[in-house]
Design a protein around this motif. Structure first.
Motif, PDB file in Angstrom:
ATOM      1  N   VAL A 117       0.855  -1.183   0.000  1.00  0.00           N
ATOM      2  CA  VAL A 117       0.000   0.000   0.000  1.00  0.00           C
ATOM      3  C   VAL A 117       0.892   1.235   0.000  1.00  0.00           C
ATOM      4  O   VAL A 117       1.758   1.391   0.866  1.00  0.00           O
TER       5      VAL A 117
ATOM      6  N   PRO B 218       1.029   5.465  -0.059  1.00  0.00           N
ATOM      7  CA  PRO B 218       0.190   6.631   0.239  1.00  0.00           C
ATOM      8  C   PRO B 218       0.291   7.776  -0.765  1.00  0.00           C
ATOM      9  O   PRO B 218      -0.157   8.888  -0.479  1.00  0.00           O
TER      10      PRO B 218
ATOM     11  N   ALA C  21      -4.086   5.632   3.376  1.00  0.00           N
ATOM     12  CA  ALA C  21      -3.224   4.450   3.299  1.00  0.00           C
ATOM     13  C   ALA C  21      -2.889   3.931   4.689  1.00  0.00           C
ATOM     14  O   ALA C  21      -2.908   2.709   4.932  1.00  0.00           O
ATOM     15  N   ALA C  22      -2.589   4.828   5.602  1.00  0.00           N
ATOM     16  CA  ALA C  22      -2.216   4.417   6.961  1.00  0.00           C
ATOM     17  C   ALA C  22      -3.354   3.673   7.642  1.00  0.00           C
ATOM     18  O   ALA C  22      -3.140   2.625   8.273  1.00  0.00           O
TER      19      ALA C  22
ATOM     20  N   VAL D 203      -3.835   0.039   6.224  1.00  0.00           N
ATOM     21  CA  VAL D 203      -2.872  -0.955   6.696  1.00  0.00           C
ATOM     22  C   VAL D 203      -3.033  -1.218   8.186  1.00  0.00           C
ATOM     23  O   VAL D 203      -2.953  -2.366   8.638  1.00  0.00           O
TER      24      VAL D 203
ATOM     25  N   THR E  13      -0.260  -7.439   3.884  1.00  0.00           N
ATOM     26  CA  THR E  13      -0.556  -6.029   3.602  1.00  0.00           C
ATOM     27  C   THR E  13       0.567  -5.196   4.202  1.00  0.00           C
ATOM     28  O   THR E  13       0.735  -5.157   5.424  1.00  0.00           O
TER      29      THR E  13
ATOM     30  N   LEU F 222       2.767  -1.490   4.309  1.00  0.00           N
ATOM     31  CA  LEU F 222       2.772  -0.056   4.031  1.00  0.00           C
ATOM     32  C   LEU F 222       4.179   0.360   3.607  1.00  0.00           C
ATOM     33  O   LEU F 222       5.142   0.185   4.357  1.00  0.00           O
TER      34      LEU F 222
ATOM     35  N   THR G 194       6.124   3.563   2.980  1.00  0.00           N
ATOM     36  CA  THR G 194       5.834   4.940   3.348  1.00  0.00           C
ATOM     37  C   THR G 194       7.093   5.778   3.527  1.00  0.00           C
ATOM     38  O   THR G 194       8.194   5.345   3.187  1.00  0.00           O
TER      39      THR G 194
ATOM     40  N   PHE H 148       1.495   0.191  14.100  1.00  0.00           N
ATOM     41  CA  PHE H 148       2.337  -0.444  13.085  1.00  0.00           C
ATOM     42  C   PHE H 148       3.515  -1.209  13.681  1.00  0.00           C
ATOM     43  O   PHE H 148       4.005  -0.878  14.755  1.00  0.00           O
TER      44      PHE H 148
END
Length: 324
Positions: A37, A39, A78-79, A82, A91, A93, A95, A118
């Motif tokens: 994912v 952002p 996005a945050a 996830v 999944t 992130l 970033t 996270f």
């Protein structure tokens, strides 16, 4: 007594099975496609590194890596996606420092917690921005710019179209003890357009936006914000070596999983991404963007993120930037 012994034996077997379950799963991970994912929109630098590493990881695991771009709202969309995903390693992130170091100090309230929501996996890369001015400005070095700014008090300005660009400019002012007029833009390219036209005096912008203008002779580079010179422009000194000792403001990329992802899966993904970063499939990205390969362990990333967050907080407070 026999019944009690059998009960203990069954309990021990169950505990052993539970203890082996996670490592066994990690050994087969990933056994299906993984989603990265991102952002930001397709084509942005974060998207590029996600695709380069995704391709390298897919080559290694023989499983596809899907890039899911979720731009907008300063990375909030996005945050949240996830953070709410199953903690199974599928999944991820991909970033930047904006979401995991800056946003907590730029917004009064976040719809995600950059620490609690996270699980850090590894950093993926870092790099410096480039300090540029229009050729019409009578300066050729960082020292020249500082001297001119102090001579022409309140007349010079700097633009920014990202949080990294803004804070780089604020840190510069703080370290040389002077004030520049800040002009905000919705993106760095928009700021560079005004810089080319002479509407603003200076920008510290990402290399993808600023360096092509330098190479074409439309802008003059005074320095770079990292402690190392850029491989793409080795003739440009760092701001630190130019005259502002200790100046450093990097951007960085990193990978995170949802909180509570099992440790064996975190470790396996860490191994895969570190290997991907050093692969031939990812080399073009690092070489063409001036991004330095920068990987670490999950614990090291957590400590690095915390230290960078504290740095952002200090700069923002001194600059009196009010959270939105």
């Amino acid at each position: 007594m026999n019944a009690r012994i059998r009960l203990h034996a069954l309990a021990a077997a169950a505990a052993l099975a539970m203890g082996c379950a996670a490592p066994a799963h990690a050994q087969g991970y990933p056994d299906k496609s993984v989603t990265f994912v991102v952002p930001f929109a397709a084509g942005r630098t974060t998207d590029q590194i996600a695709r380069a590493l995704g391709q390298a990881m897919s080559n290694e695991t023989k499983q596809s890596v899907v890039i899911d771009n979720k731009p907008g709202a300063s990375g909030f969309i996005a945050a949240q996606q996830v953070a709410k995903a199953a903690p199974d390693g599928f999944t991820v992130l991909i970033t930047t420092n904006t979401m995991h170091a800056a946003n907590a100090h730029l917004y009064k309230k976040l719809p995600y917690d950059p620490v609690k929501d996270f699980q850090p996996v590894t950093a993926l890369g870092k790099g410096g921005q480039i300090m540029v001015v229009p050729p019409t400005l009578p300066v050729k070095t960082v020292a020249d710019f500082i001297a001119l700014a102090k001579k022409e008090l309140g007349k010079l300005s700097f633009g920014s179209g990202s949080s990294s660009s803004r804070i780089a400019g604020e840190l510069f002012q703080q370290m040389v003890h002077m004030e520049l007029l800040h002009v905000p833009y919705k993106s760095n390219p928009l700021g560079v357009t005004d810089l080319l036209g002479g509407q603003i005096s200076m920008m510290i912008t990402d290399t993808a936006t600023g360096l092509p203008q330098v190479k074409s002779g439309k802008l003059r580079a005074l320095g770079v914000s990292s402690l190392k010179r850029l491989p793409l422009a080795p003739e440009v000194p760092t701001i630190d070596e130019a005259s502002v000792k200790g100046y450093e403001m990097n951007y960085w990329f990193a990978a995170y999983l949802p909180a509570k992802t099992p440790t064996p899966i975190v470790q396996k993904l860490n191994e895969l991404l570190v290997k991907a970063a050093h692969s031939a499939a990812a080399k073009t990205f690092y070489d063409t963007t001036g991004t330095e390969i920068f990987t670490n362990t999950p614990d090291e990333l957590a400590k690095f993120q915390q230290a960078d967050s504290v740095k952002w907080e200090c700069i923002i407070k001194v600059a009196n930037i009010q959270p939105k």
